[in-house]
Enzyme design. Structure first.
Site, PDB file in Angstrom:
ATOM      1  N   HIS A  86       0.908  -1.152  -0.017  1.00 35.26           N
ATOM      2  CA  HIS A  86      -0.055   0.001   0.204  1.00 35.26           C
ATOM      3  C   HIS A  86       0.882   1.368  -0.223  1.00 35.26           C
ATOM      4  O   HIS A  86       2.136   1.347   0.772  1.00 35.26           O
ATOM      5  CB  HIS A  86      -0.978   0.033   1.142  1.00 35.26           C
ATOM      6  CG  HIS A  86      -2.029   1.075   0.970  1.00 35.26           C
ATOM      7  ND1 HIS A  86      -1.821   2.196   1.533  1.00 35.26           N
ATOM      8  CD2 HIS A  86      -3.524   0.944   0.660  1.00 35.26           C
ATOM      9  CE1 HIS A  86      -2.703   3.080   1.353  1.00 35.26           C
ATOM     10  NE2 HIS A  86      -3.835   2.186   0.948  1.00 35.26           N
ATOM     11  N   GLU A 156      -3.861   1.814  -7.470  1.00 33.60           N
ATOM     12  CA  GLU A 156      -4.165   2.924  -6.534  1.00 33.60           C
ATOM     13  C   GLU A 156      -3.361   4.322  -7.090  1.00 33.60           C
ATOM     14  O   GLU A 156      -2.263   4.458  -6.485  1.00 33.60           O
ATOM     15  CB  GLU A 156      -4.034   2.644  -5.279  1.00 33.60           C
ATOM     16  CG  GLU A 156      -4.804   1.703  -4.636  1.00 33.60           C
ATOM     17  CD  GLU A 156      -5.248   1.733  -3.213  1.00 33.60           C
ATOM     18  OE1 GLU A 156      -6.297   1.844  -2.784  1.00 33.60           O
ATOM     19  OE2 GLU A 156      -4.254   1.577  -2.390  1.00 33.60           O
TER      20      GLU A 156
HETATM   21  P1  PGA Z   1      -9.652   5.956   0.128  1.00 32.39           P
HETATM   22  O1  PGA Z   1      -8.372   5.249   0.355  1.00 32.39           O
HETATM   23  O2  PGA Z   1     -10.757   5.363  -0.156  1.00 32.39           O
HETATM   24  O3  PGA Z   1      -9.794   6.628   1.602  1.00 32.39           O
HETATM   25  O4  PGA Z   1      -9.144   7.154  -0.719  1.00 32.39           O
HETATM   26  C1  PGA Z   1      -8.008   3.926  -0.668  1.00 32.39           C
HETATM   27  C2  PGA Z   1      -6.913   3.174   0.056  1.00 32.39           C
HETATM   28  O5  PGA Z   1      -5.895   3.868   0.523  1.00 32.39           O
HETATM   29  O6  PGA Z   1      -6.933   2.124  -0.059  1.00 32.39           O
END
Ligand code: PGA
Length: 232
Positions: A86, A156
């Site tokens: 992440h 992401e």
């Molecule tokens: P968010 O975070 O939905 O608050 O944008 C996503 C993540 O970091 O997995």
């Protein structure tokens, strides 16, 4: 089609009381999503029958690794999945690409399905280098991983986390690019700004198989609304 929905709780919950309230409110929906609680609360969720993901695991099974989480122990407590890489752990814990590769290999060895998170910064996007950056992450993070069947890729873009997603066209372009890099069908999730408002439009993206949700996944009302849209 039903989507894979992962609620990443990050470190939002900080009391047993709030975790138990969440479990109570979400237990009716427990088969419809995967919860990634703080590793400390993992067993509360597995005991309540939820599908559970660790938020991170280390590259070794056991030993002198203070502060780390063993993939083997997470599996032993009932987790079936783990997030790895992440952007918050890459950044705050200074995880480099090789360490993430070690974590992926160890998680796979221990039978965990991995949500490997990749994503570019605003700067990389602005320089037009997103695809080459993502390919490099995948090449190093998945080096010598023999069995890729239990690896899901979570795209992401760092700049969209806690903010607004890219356009559907941009997300679909990246998702299909990621899929083109694999010889087999690979699940690609999207994360960053997924909430009860953005989900309807995101659902129109052809190449997205699920979502990694931060903030909105900690709020039962919002998460239930998302599940109503995604679990048809
Ligand atoms: P968010 O975070 O939905 O608050 O944008 C996503 C993540 O970091 O997995």
């Amino acid at each position: 089609m039903e989507k894979i929905v992962v609620a990443n709780h990050k470190m939002y919950f900080d009391s047993l009381k709030s975790v138990n309230e969440y479990i109570e409110k979400m237990k009716e929906y427990k088969d419809k999503f995967i919860v990634a609680p703080s590793n400390l609360y993992l067993k509360l969720y597995t005991d309540a029958g939820f599908n559970v993901s660790a938020q991170n695991v280390y590259a070794k099974d056991s030993g002198a690794y203070t502060g780390q989480t063993s993939a083997k122990a997470a599996k032993d407590l009932g987790a079936k999945y783990t997030l790895i890489g992440h952007s918050e752990t890459r950044s705050y814990l200074k995880e480099d690409e090789e360490l993430i590769n070690g974590k992926v290999k160890n998680a796979v060895k221990n039978g965990l399905t991995v949500f490997l998170c990749i994503g570019e910064s605003q700067k990389t996007k602005d320089e037009g280098k997103t695809k080459q950056f993502l390919k490099k992450q995948l090449d190093v993070n998945l080096k010598d991983v023999d069995d890729l069947s239990n690896i899901y890729i979570s795209y992401e873009p760092i700049w969209s986390i806690g903010g607004v997603p890219p356009t559907n066209e941009e997300i679909d372009d990246i998702a299909s690019y990621i899929k083109s890099l694999f010889k087999h069908d690979v699940h690609v999730l999207y994360g960053g700004g997924v909430n009860e408002k953005s989900i309807t439009k995101l659902e129109e993206i052809p190449n997205i198989d699920g979502y990694l949700i931060g903030g909105a996944g900690t709020d039962p009302e919002k998460l239930i609304k998302i599940l109503e849209v995604t679990q048809k």
